[in-house]
Scaffold this motif. Sequence first.
Motif, PDB file in Angstrom:
ATOM      1  N   GLU A   1      18.989 -17.767  10.216  1.00 30.20           N
ATOM      2  CA  GLU A   1      18.418 -19.022   9.506  1.00 30.20           C
ATOM      3  C   GLU A   1      17.219 -19.346   8.710  1.00 30.20           C
ATOM      4  OE1 GLU A   1      18.827 -21.678  12.722  1.00 30.20           O
ATOM      5  OE2 GLU A   1      21.109 -21.414  13.103  1.00 30.20           O
ATOM      6  N   VAL A   2      16.469 -18.037   8.748  1.00 30.70           N
ATOM      7  CA  VAL A   2      15.220 -18.110   7.969  1.00 30.70           C
ATOM      8  C   VAL A   2      15.714 -18.117   6.511  1.00 30.70           C
ATOM      9  CG1 VAL A   2      13.210 -16.957   7.603  1.00 30.70           C
ATOM     10  CG2 VAL A   2      14.024 -16.986   9.917  1.00 30.70           C
ATOM     11  N   PRO A   3      15.445 -19.040   5.777  1.00 30.75           N
ATOM     12  CA  PRO A   3      15.346 -19.079   4.231  1.00 30.75           C
ATOM     13  C   PRO A   3      14.873 -17.820   3.706  1.00 30.75           C
ATOM     14  CG  PRO A   3      13.935 -20.956   4.890  1.00 30.75           C
ATOM     15  CD  PRO A   3      14.338 -20.144   6.208  1.00 30.75           C
ATOM     16  N   THR A   4      15.286 -17.254   2.592  1.00 32.40           N
ATOM     17  CA  THR A   4      15.151 -15.972   1.999  1.00 32.40           C
ATOM     18  C   THR A   4      14.703 -16.449   0.541  1.00 32.40           C
ATOM     19  OG1 THR A   4      17.147 -15.504   1.373  1.00 32.40           O
ATOM     20  CG2 THR A   4      16.133 -14.506   3.419  1.00 32.40           C
ATOM     21  N   MET A   5      13.945 -15.548  -0.123  1.00 35.97           N
ATOM     22  CA  MET A   5      13.543 -15.964  -1.581  1.00 35.97           C
ATOM     23  C   MET A   5      14.427 -15.054  -2.546  1.00 35.97           C
ATOM     24  SD  MET A   5       9.617 -16.865  -1.529  1.00 35.97           S
ATOM     25  CE  MET A   5       9.399 -17.776  -2.624  1.00 35.97           C
TER      26      MET A   5
ATOM     27  N   GLY B   1       6.094 -17.210   9.255  1.00 37.25           N
ATOM     28  CA  GLY B   1       7.135 -17.944   9.408  1.00 37.25           C
ATOM     29  C   GLY B   1       8.402 -17.652  10.078  1.00 37.25           C
ATOM     30  N   ALA B   2       8.884 -16.529   9.776  1.00 33.24           N
ATOM     31  CA  ALA B   2      10.440 -16.150  10.466  1.00 33.24           C
ATOM     32  C   ALA B   2       9.985 -15.512  11.803  1.00 33.24           C
ATOM     33  CB  ALA B   2      10.684 -14.850   9.613  1.00 33.24           C
ATOM     34  N   ARG B   3       8.894 -14.959  12.104  1.00 31.23           N
ATOM     35  CA  ARG B   3       8.626 -14.764  13.589  1.00 31.23           C
ATOM     36  C   ARG B   3       8.238 -15.728  14.486  1.00 31.23           C
ATOM     37  NH1 ARG B   3       7.701  -9.211  14.335  1.00 31.23           N
ATOM     38  NH2 ARG B   3       6.402  -9.485  16.065  1.00 31.23           N
ATOM     39  N   THR B   4       7.642 -16.928  13.827  1.00 30.32           N
ATOM     40  CA  THR B   4       7.533 -18.163  14.451  1.00 30.32           C
ATOM     41  C   THR B   4       8.822 -18.846  14.844  1.00 30.32           C
ATOM     42  OG1 THR B   4       5.235 -18.241  13.434  1.00 30.32           O
ATOM     43  CG2 THR B   4       6.281 -20.413  14.297  1.00 30.32           C
ATOM     44  N   ARG B   5       9.720 -18.856  13.842  1.00 28.04           N
ATOM     45  CA  ARG B   5      11.038 -19.580  14.108  1.00 28.04           C
ATOM     46  C   ARG B   5      11.676 -18.891  15.264  1.00 28.04           C
ATOM     47  NH1 ARG B   5      14.300 -22.888  11.122  1.00 28.04           N
ATOM     48  NH2 ARG B   5      16.430 -22.682  11.760  1.00 28.04           N
ATOM     49  N   VAL B   6      11.876 -17.604  15.262  1.00 24.68           N
ATOM     50  CA  VAL B   6      12.263 -16.686  16.224  1.00 24.68           C
ATOM     51  C   VAL B   6      11.792 -17.062  17.822  1.00 24.68           C
ATOM     52  CG1 VAL B   6      13.190 -14.687  17.217  1.00 24.68           C
ATOM     53  CG2 VAL B   6      13.309 -15.114  14.971  1.00 24.68           C
ATOM     54  N   ALA B   7      10.546 -17.016  17.562  1.00 23.49           N
ATOM     55  CA  ALA B   7       9.596 -17.282  18.926  1.00 23.49           C
ATOM     56  C   ALA B   7       9.932 -18.819  19.467  1.00 23.49           C
ATOM     57  CB  ALA B   7       8.284 -16.923  18.755  1.00 23.49           C
ATOM     58  N   SER B   8       9.938 -19.543  18.611  1.00 22.38           N
ATOM     59  CA  SER B   8      10.104 -20.990  19.052  1.00 22.38           C
ATOM     60  C   SER B   8      11.653 -21.338  19.276  1.00 22.38           C
ATOM     61  CB  SER B   8      10.044 -21.915  17.609  1.00 22.38           C
ATOM     62  OG  SER B   8      10.384 -23.159  18.098  1.00 22.38           O
ATOM     63  N   LYS B   9      12.690 -20.588  18.861  1.00 24.48           N
ATOM     64  CA  LYS B   9      13.904 -20.813  19.515  1.00 24.48           C
ATOM     65  C   LYS B   9      14.093 -19.828  20.837  1.00 24.48           C
ATOM     66  CE  LYS B   9      16.958 -22.098  17.849  1.00 24.48           C
ATOM     67  NZ  LYS B   9      17.644 -23.630  17.728  1.00 24.48           N
TER      68      LYS B   9
END
Length: 64
Positions: free
Chosen positions: A60-64, A27-35
């Motif tokens: 901006e990636v949500p953390t738990m 999810g985090a890597r996908t968000r960065v790649a998308s941006k």
Amino acid sequence: MIDTATKALLRTVLDEVCEAVPRCEIGARTRVASKLLETASRGDISADRLKLAARNALSEVPTM
């Protein structure tokens, strides 16, 4: 369309910015790649701008 040199730059920036992000954190890597793709598609392909966009996306990636 993104040319081969730009694709290589995007991959390099993704790997550099996500160096500490485990590969399983898709999810985090996908968000960065998308941006990164969004930034490049606007024609903003300087390494510094791409790194800034990638770091911002990662922060901006949500953390738990």
